[in-house]
Design a protein around this motif. Structure first.
Motif, PDB file in Angstrom:
ATOM      1  N   LEU A  12       0.696  -1.348   0.061  1.00 32.00           N
ATOM      2  CA  LEU A  12      -0.048   0.055  -0.121  1.00 32.00           C
ATOM      3  C   LEU A  12       0.809   1.303  -0.158  1.00 32.00           C
ATOM      4  O   LEU A  12       0.645   2.385  -0.563  1.00 32.00           O
ATOM      5  CB  LEU A  12      -0.672   0.229   1.327  1.00 32.00           C
ATOM      6  CG  LEU A  12      -1.689   1.410   1.219  1.00 32.00           C
ATOM      7  CD1 LEU A  12      -2.748   1.354   0.337  1.00 32.00           C
ATOM      8  CD2 LEU A  12      -2.586   1.120   2.598  1.00 32.00           C
ATOM      9  N   LEU A  13       2.033   1.175   0.875  1.00 29.73           N
ATOM     10  CA  LEU A  13       2.838   2.307   0.883  1.00 29.73           C
ATOM     11  C   LEU A  13       3.394   2.685  -0.511  1.00 29.73           C
ATOM     12  O   LEU A  13       3.411   4.064  -1.076  1.00 29.73           O
ATOM     13  CB  LEU A  13       4.197   2.216   1.866  1.00 29.73           C
ATOM     14  CG  LEU A  13       4.837   3.333   2.267  1.00 29.73           C
ATOM     15  CD1 LEU A  13       4.153   4.512   2.788  1.00 29.73           C
ATOM     16  CD2 LEU A  13       5.647   2.811   3.318  1.00 29.73           C
ATOM     17  N   ARG A  15       2.077   1.937  -3.509  1.00 27.65           N
ATOM     18  CA  ARG A  15       1.032   2.231  -4.255  1.00 27.65           C
ATOM     19  C   ARG A  15       0.659   3.860  -4.027  1.00 27.65           C
ATOM     20  O   ARG A  15       0.522   4.576  -4.930  1.00 27.65           O
ATOM     21  CB  ARG A  15      -0.245   1.737  -4.118  1.00 27.65           C
ATOM     22  CG  ARG A  15      -0.192   0.030  -4.547  1.00 27.65           C
ATOM     23  CD  ARG A  15      -1.504  -0.683  -4.235  1.00 27.65           C
ATOM     24  NE  ARG A  15      -1.380  -2.043  -4.928  1.00 27.65           N
ATOM     25  CZ  ARG A  15      -2.161  -3.236  -4.747  1.00 27.65           C
ATOM     26  NH1 ARG A  15      -3.012  -2.575  -3.829  1.00 27.65           N
ATOM     27  NH2 ARG A  15      -2.154  -4.275  -4.943  1.00 27.65           N
ATOM     28  N   LEU A  16       0.897   4.303  -2.644  1.00 25.89           N
ATOM     29  CA  LEU A  16       0.664   5.577  -2.280  1.00 25.89           C
ATOM     30  C   LEU A  16       1.625   6.598  -2.978  1.00 25.89           C
ATOM     31  O   LEU A  16       1.566   7.592  -3.708  1.00 25.89           O
ATOM     32  CB  LEU A  16       0.595   5.838  -1.059  1.00 25.89           C
ATOM     33  CG  LEU A  16      -0.760   5.451  -0.367  1.00 25.89           C
ATOM     34  CD1 LEU A  16      -0.543   5.499   1.242  1.00 25.89           C
ATOM     35  CD2 LEU A  16      -1.912   6.306  -0.675  1.00 25.89           C
ATOM     36  N   ALA A  19       1.222   6.766  -6.434  1.00 30.47           N
ATOM     37  CA  ALA A  19       0.152   7.708  -6.933  1.00 30.47           C
ATOM     38  C   ALA A  19       0.629   9.160  -7.117  1.00 30.47           C
ATOM     39  O   ALA A  19       0.113  10.078  -7.692  1.00 30.47           O
ATOM     40  CB  ALA A  19      -1.103   7.411  -5.929  1.00 30.47           C
ATOM     41  N   SER A  20       1.412   9.311  -5.970  1.00 32.18           N
ATOM     42  CA  SER A  20       1.983  10.773  -5.825  1.00 32.18           C
ATOM     43  C   SER A  20       2.823  10.899  -7.117  1.00 32.18           C
ATOM     44  O   SER A  20       2.623  12.200  -7.485  1.00 32.18           O
ATOM     45  CB  SER A  20       3.042  10.769  -4.610  1.00 32.18           C
ATOM     46  OG  SER A  20       3.528  11.860  -4.257  1.00 32.18           O
ATOM     47  N   ILE A  80      -3.154  13.088  -1.196  1.00 28.95           N
ATOM     48  CA  ILE A  80      -2.346  12.221  -1.583  1.00 28.95           C
ATOM     49  C   ILE A  80      -0.713  11.985  -0.808  1.00 28.95           C
ATOM     50  O   ILE A  80      -0.197  11.071  -0.417  1.00 28.95           O
ATOM     51  CB  ILE A  80      -1.994  11.843  -3.136  1.00 28.95           C
ATOM     52  CG1 ILE A  80      -3.278  11.741  -4.103  1.00 28.95           C
ATOM     53  CG2 ILE A  80      -1.159  10.600  -3.191  1.00 28.95           C
ATOM     54  CD1 ILE A  80      -3.348  11.735  -5.345  1.00 28.95           C
ATOM     55  N   ALA A  83      -1.289  11.336   2.780  1.00 31.95           N
ATOM     56  CA  ALA A  83      -1.793  10.243   2.918  1.00 31.95           C
ATOM     57  C   ALA A  83      -0.379   9.343   3.070  1.00 31.95           C
ATOM     58  O   ALA A  83      -0.257   8.599   3.656  1.00 31.95           O
ATOM     59  CB  ALA A  83      -2.595   9.546   2.079  1.00 31.95           C
ATOM     60  N   THR A  84       0.590   9.620   2.258  1.00 36.41           N
ATOM     61  CA  THR A  84       1.798   9.108   2.103  1.00 36.41           C
ATOM     62  C   THR A  84       2.589   9.226   3.269  1.00 36.41           C
ATOM     63  O   THR A  84       3.222   8.344   4.061  1.00 36.41           O
ATOM     64  CB  THR A  84       2.510   9.517   0.973  1.00 36.41           C
ATOM     65  OG1 THR A  84       1.631   9.274  -0.369  1.00 36.41           O
ATOM     66  CG2 THR A  84       3.780   8.498   0.562  1.00 36.41           C
ATOM     67  N   ALA A  87       1.066   7.066   6.112  1.00 33.04           N
ATOM     68  CA  ALA A  87       1.577   5.735   5.838  1.00 33.04           C
ATOM     69  C   ALA A  87       2.703   5.422   6.376  1.00 33.04           C
ATOM     70  O   ALA A  87       2.904   4.337   6.557  1.00 33.04           O
ATOM     71  CB  ALA A  87       1.224   5.208   4.397  1.00 33.04           C
ATOM     72  N   SER A 102       9.075  11.546   2.042  1.00 35.49           N
ATOM     73  CA  SER A 102       7.811  11.758   2.117  1.00 35.49           C
ATOM     74  C   SER A 102       7.269  13.092   2.545  1.00 35.49           C
ATOM     75  O   SER A 102       6.438  13.780   1.970  1.00 35.49           O
ATOM     76  CB  SER A 102       6.979  10.465   2.645  1.00 35.49           C
ATOM     77  OG  SER A 102       7.106  10.704   4.224  1.00 35.49           O
ATOM     78  N   TRP A 147       9.628   6.191  -3.980  1.00 31.86           N
ATOM     79  CA  TRP A 147       8.616   4.909  -4.842  1.00 31.86           C
ATOM     80  C   TRP A 147       9.998   3.907  -4.679  1.00 31.86           C
ATOM     81  O   TRP A 147       9.574   2.779  -4.245  1.00 31.86           O
ATOM     82  CB  TRP A 147       8.155   5.109  -5.945  1.00 31.86           C
ATOM     83  CG  TRP A 147       7.545   4.180  -6.766  1.00 31.86           C
ATOM     84  CD1 TRP A 147       6.399   3.583  -6.398  1.00 31.86           C
ATOM     85  CD2 TRP A 147       7.985   3.561  -7.739  1.00 31.86           C
ATOM     86  NE1 TRP A 147       6.066   2.486  -7.263  1.00 31.86           N
ATOM     87  CE2 TRP A 147       7.234   2.390  -8.309  1.00 31.86           C
ATOM     88  CE3 TRP A 147       9.179   3.785  -8.695  1.00 31.86           C
ATOM     89  CZ2 TRP A 147       7.386   1.677  -9.296  1.00 31.86           C
ATOM     90  CZ3 TRP A 147       9.271   3.100  -9.762  1.00 31.86           C
ATOM     91  CH2 TRP A 147       8.719   1.706 -10.045  1.00 31.86           C
TER      92      TRP A 147
END
Length: 315
Positions: A12-13, A15-16, A19-20, A80, A83-84, A87, A102, A147
């Protein structure tokens, strides 16, 4: 009553973080749409859209909608990024460097907003517009590093190619950055100012375009050299990354030449801006591929100490 926060998975991390990257590239593309549709002053002031409202109005027409929509996308990118960060804070085990990266991505969003505000308040000064684009590139680079770092195991970093080739990869990265910077000068001298009354930077479009093209030729030459050099030392992952980089550069070069000889149509300029993001990401991929992290080997089990051995009991 204490609430138990469940740790965020590495999947999930990552993916975030991805997404960023996508969201920040989207901001570059939509920001280009603002300029290419002459909507740069669709909201004529900042931080409000008008002196009386934070949102657009019917009087501002489609230009106001486009500019205000780009501002709202900035809030989505910020969410986003936030949220990262959260996370990363809840991810277990804690990974070195993830929090700093982050936070850098998150802080880059309001920084971009401030630069965008200065762009509006200076009536689309072309140098500030260029800085706005380059700041987006910096945020994308930080998001990419985050990432990739999430996907790497914890452990020491090991070089997979000799030091001269790592230096060549760094030089190629520097040239790529220079090409991006000069590209903003070309844009600042061209016809798409973002508003019909916005000033240009005063550079001769033909001359600065030639300088930009020369930089692109140098970049492609260095990238091709990386392919052969990486192949010579058997670095397969680095070779693949360099091949992708050359392919992206060639595609970007074709778009650049076509847009120049067709008098810079807006659609191709927007496509070229997207290509700039892809060149940056492909260049970072090459740079990243010259090293890799090896997971830390588990500590070997030790035999029990002599004083811990069982003591025989005699009658």
């Amino acid at each position: 009553m204490n609430r138990i926060v469940r740790p965020v998975s590495g999947t999930l991390l990552r993916r975030l973080a991805l997404a960023s990257i996508i969201a920040n590239v989207g901001v570059v593309v939509t920001g280009g749409a603002v300029r290419l549709t002459a909507s740069g002053l669709g909201c004529p002031t900042w931080p409000r859209c008008t002196d009386d409202s934070y949102v657009t109005s019917s009087e501002l027409g489609v230009h106001g909608v486009i500019e205000f929509g780009n501002r709202m996308l900035g809030f989505a990118v910020g969410l986003i990024a936030l949220a990262t960060v959260l996370a990363v804070l809840t991810h277990r085990p804690r990974r070195p460097g993830l929090l700093a990266l982050s936070v850098a991505v998150f802080l880059g969003v309001p920084a971009q907003g401030v630069i965008g505000g200065i762009t509006v308040l200076t009536h689309l000064n072309p140098w500030v517009v260029g800085l706005h684009f380059l700041a987006s590139m910096a945020v994308i680079a930080a998001a990419y590093a985050l990432w990739r770092r999430i996907g790497d195991p914890d452990g020491p970093t090991v070089a997979v190619v000799p030091a001269p080739l790592r230096a060549l990869a760094r030089i190629t990265t520097g040239v790529a950055i220079a090409v991006l910077v000069i590209g903003t000068w070309v844009t600042g001298s061209g016809p798409h100012a973002g508003d019909h009354g916005a000033a240009r930077n005063g550079l001769d479009p033909e001359s600065i375009s030639q300088v930009h093209a020369d930089g692109v030729f140098l970049l492609i030459g260095l990238s091709v050299a990386l392919i052969f050099a990486f192949r010579a030392v058997g670095a397969r992952r680095a070779t693949r990354a360099a091949i992708v980089l050359v392919a992206v550069e060639l595609g970007q070069g074709v778009i650049g030449f076509v847009q120049y000889f067709t008098h810079v149509p807006a659609f191709l300029v927007g496509t070229h801006m997207l290509g700039s993001c892809l060149v940056l990401l492909a260049t970072l991929s090459v740079l990243w591929s010259t090293r890799e992290r090896h997971p830390v080997a588990p500590a070997p089990e030790t035999a029990p100490a002599d004083d811990a051995a069982p003591v025989p009991v005699t009658a």
